[in-house]
Design a protein around this motif. Structure first.
Motif, PDB file in Angstrom:
ATOM      1  N   LEU A  84       0.783  -1.285   0.134  1.00  0.00           N
ATOM      2  CA  LEU A  84       0.036   0.187  -0.039  1.00  0.00           C
ATOM      3  C   LEU A  84       0.715   1.183   0.062  1.00  0.00           C
ATOM      4  CD1 LEU A  84      -3.087  -1.208   2.539  1.00  0.00           C
ATOM      5  CD2 LEU A  84      -2.896  -0.882  -0.196  1.00  0.00           C
ATOM      6  N   TYR A  85       2.088   1.279   0.348  1.00  0.00           N
ATOM      7  CA  TYR A  85       3.005   2.243   0.380  1.00  0.00           C
ATOM      8  C   TYR A  85       3.221   2.521  -1.247  1.00  0.00           C
ATOM      9  CZ  TYR A  85       7.291   4.903  -0.109  1.00  0.00           C
ATOM     10  OH  TYR A  85       8.506   5.753  -0.434  1.00  0.00           O
TER      11      TYR A  85
ATOM     12  N   GLU B 108      -0.034   4.223  -2.426  1.00  0.00           N
ATOM     13  CA  GLU B 108      -0.067   5.717  -2.196  1.00  0.00           C
ATOM     14  C   GLU B 108       0.801   6.616  -2.887  1.00  0.00           C
ATOM     15  OE1 GLU B 108       0.756   9.260  -0.084  1.00  0.00           O
ATOM     16  OE2 GLU B 108       2.139   7.504  -0.287  1.00  0.00           O
ATOM     17  N   ARG B 109       1.991   6.013  -3.180  1.00  0.00           N
ATOM     18  CA  ARG B 109       2.869   7.081  -3.734  1.00  0.00           C
ATOM     19  C   ARG B 109       2.437   7.111  -5.331  1.00  0.00           C
ATOM     20  NH1 ARG B 109       5.654  10.608  -1.980  1.00  0.00           N
ATOM     21  NH2 ARG B 109       3.592  10.562  -0.836  1.00  0.00           N
TER      22      ARG B 109
ATOM     23  N   VAL C 123      -0.821   7.153  -6.250  1.00  0.00           N
ATOM     24  CA  VAL C 123      -1.992   8.029  -6.074  1.00  0.00           C
ATOM     25  C   VAL C 123      -1.487   9.434  -6.094  1.00  0.00           C
ATOM     26  CG1 VAL C 123      -3.761   8.901  -4.697  1.00  0.00           C
ATOM     27  CG2 VAL C 123      -3.450   6.298  -5.231  1.00  0.00           C
ATOM     28  N   GLN C 124      -0.422   9.934  -5.250  1.00  0.00           N
ATOM     29  CA  GLN C 124       0.176  11.105  -5.079  1.00  0.00           C
ATOM     30  C   GLN C 124       0.663  11.507  -6.373  1.00  0.00           C
ATOM     31  OE1 GLN C 124      -0.526  12.969  -2.536  1.00  0.00           O
ATOM     32  NE2 GLN C 124      -1.755  11.457  -1.652  1.00  0.00           N
TER      33      GLN C 124
ATOM     34  N   ASN D 123      -8.350  -0.774  -6.157  1.00  0.00           N
ATOM     35  CA  ASN D 123      -7.970  -2.106  -5.245  1.00  0.00           C
ATOM     36  C   ASN D 123      -8.333  -3.303  -5.888  1.00  0.00           C
ATOM     37  OD1 ASN D 123      -7.177  -3.137  -2.670  1.00  0.00           O
ATOM     38  ND2 ASN D 123      -9.418  -3.752  -2.730  1.00  0.00           N
TER      39      ASN D 123
ATOM     40  N   SER E 126      -8.407  -0.219   3.795  1.00  0.00           N
ATOM     41  CA  SER E 126      -7.064   0.290   3.899  1.00  0.00           C
ATOM     42  C   SER E 126      -6.581   1.066   2.472  1.00  0.00           C
ATOM     43  CB  SER E 126      -5.861  -0.772   3.944  1.00  0.00           C
ATOM     44  OG  SER E 126      -6.365  -1.459   5.208  1.00  0.00           O
TER      45      SER E 126
ATOM     46  N   VAL F 238      -5.581   5.243   1.330  1.00  0.00           N
ATOM     47  CA  VAL F 238      -4.578   5.654   0.753  1.00  0.00           C
ATOM     48  C   VAL F 238      -4.979   6.231  -0.589  1.00  0.00           C
ATOM     49  CG1 VAL F 238      -2.785   4.259   1.892  1.00  0.00           C
ATOM     50  CG2 VAL F 238      -3.613   3.674  -0.345  1.00  0.00           C
ATOM     51  N   GLY F 239      -6.085   6.292  -0.971  1.00  0.00           N
ATOM     52  CA  GLY F 239      -6.456   7.119  -2.149  1.00  0.00           C
ATOM     53  C   GLY F 239      -7.089   6.200  -3.501  1.00  0.00           C
TER      54      GLY F 239
END
Length: 298
Positions: free
Chosen positions: A169-170, A173-174, A176-177, A186, A194, A198-199
């Motif tokens: 999920l890290y 999240e990266r 998504v940003q 997902n 979760s 994170v987006g």
């Protein structure tokens, strides 16, 4: 892209005892899931046994689902193969069928270089005029997409996002940003909440076939700020996932999603067939799911 920000069933492919596809049963499964609130269908993915179907069978499934749905919800066709030419052929056929988007795993088996994988995707993307979702599922393909190696593809205007079937999920999240205008979906049911945190803006799941109401509740409660309620519902989803894992995820989901007597819950070999103990446990789980749906609704 709002058509992709939904709860998608990673649709099973009903088959008879002789392994032939039952297209009429497929139509019935689609209707039953629509009645329960499924918001879109992802055809011929892992849950649909894509790599155990012929190319012709895959086209038949996509054609039947799009015809059955008749525009009521979006249909995404997974068209990935190990061959660029075959993937292009499936992508073009899916576009002709009227899908909302296509998706594809990277080419597999051979240790293709990052450049070869990128060129595979770009050749398919340029061969059609339909939105494309990358499919990140490294435990099966041994290729893990992240911000560093997917950036070129995600900047292509026809690539609208990625299905992220990975517990990292890290990395999600990266992504998504880095690409806020793309839709990240997902792919693991057990981490839906979760992933939302994170987006992720959508989900495509095997167990959406059998418990779509619970996914809608996780999303709605998360959006309303009811994290305790969302966690409670995610735990119910995970209890179902845990049982399916114990008896074979894909066989179990197929058995529970297909109610017709002439449609088996078995996946094509080399998946092992369900036995009587499996079916008894899954029949009990069917009642458990109904209880979750009723209790949580109350």
């Amino acid at each position: 892209m709002s058509d992709l920000e939904r709860i998608f069933s990673a649709l099973v492919t009903p088959t008879r005892a002789d392994d032939s596809i039952d297209l009429d049963a497929l139509g019935e499964v689609v209707e039953e899931q629509l009645a329960r609130g499924v918001e879109g269908f992802y055809c011929c993915g892992s849950s649909g046994e894509a790599l155990l179907l012929s190319l012709d069978e895959r086209q038949q499934v996509v054609e039947r689902v799009t015809r059955q749905v008749a525009g009521r919800v979006p249909v995404v066709a997974h068209v990935g193969t190990a061959s660029t030419a075959q993937t292009v052929a499936l992508a073009r056929a899916a576009q002709e069928s009227g899908v909302a988007a296509i998706s594809m795993i990277p080419p597999y088996y051979y240790a293709f270089t990052p450049d070869e994988i990128e060129r595979y995707y770009l050749e398919v993307v340029e061969a059609v005029d339909v939105p494309v979702l990358l499919y990140n599922i490294p435990q099966f393909t041994r290729v893990a997409f992240d911000k560093s190696n997917a950036s070129t593809l995600l900047t292509h205007p026809r690539v609208v996002g990625m299905k992220h079937t990975d517990h990292n999920l890290y990395s999600l999240e990266r992504l998504v940003q880095a690409f806020p205008d793309k839709v990240f979906v997902n792919g693991f049911d057990e981490q839906y909440l979760s992933a939302l945190a994170v987006g992720a803006r959508a989900t495509i799941g095997t167990t959406v076939n059998i418990q779509p109401e619970l996914f809608a509740r996780v999303r709605d409660r998360f959006a309303a700020g009811d994290l305790a309620g969302a966690r409670r519902t995610q735990s119910q989803i995970n209890e179902v996932v845990e049982t399916l894992v114990a008896h074979g995820v894909f066989q179990s989901a197929k058995y529970l999603a297909c109610a017709r007597g002439d449609v088996t819950g078995n996946c094509r070999r080399p998946f092992r067939p369900l036995d009587d103990d499996d079916r008894a446990a899954l029949d009990a789980l069917r009642g458990r799911i109904a209880t979750f749906v009723a209790e949580d609704a109350a």
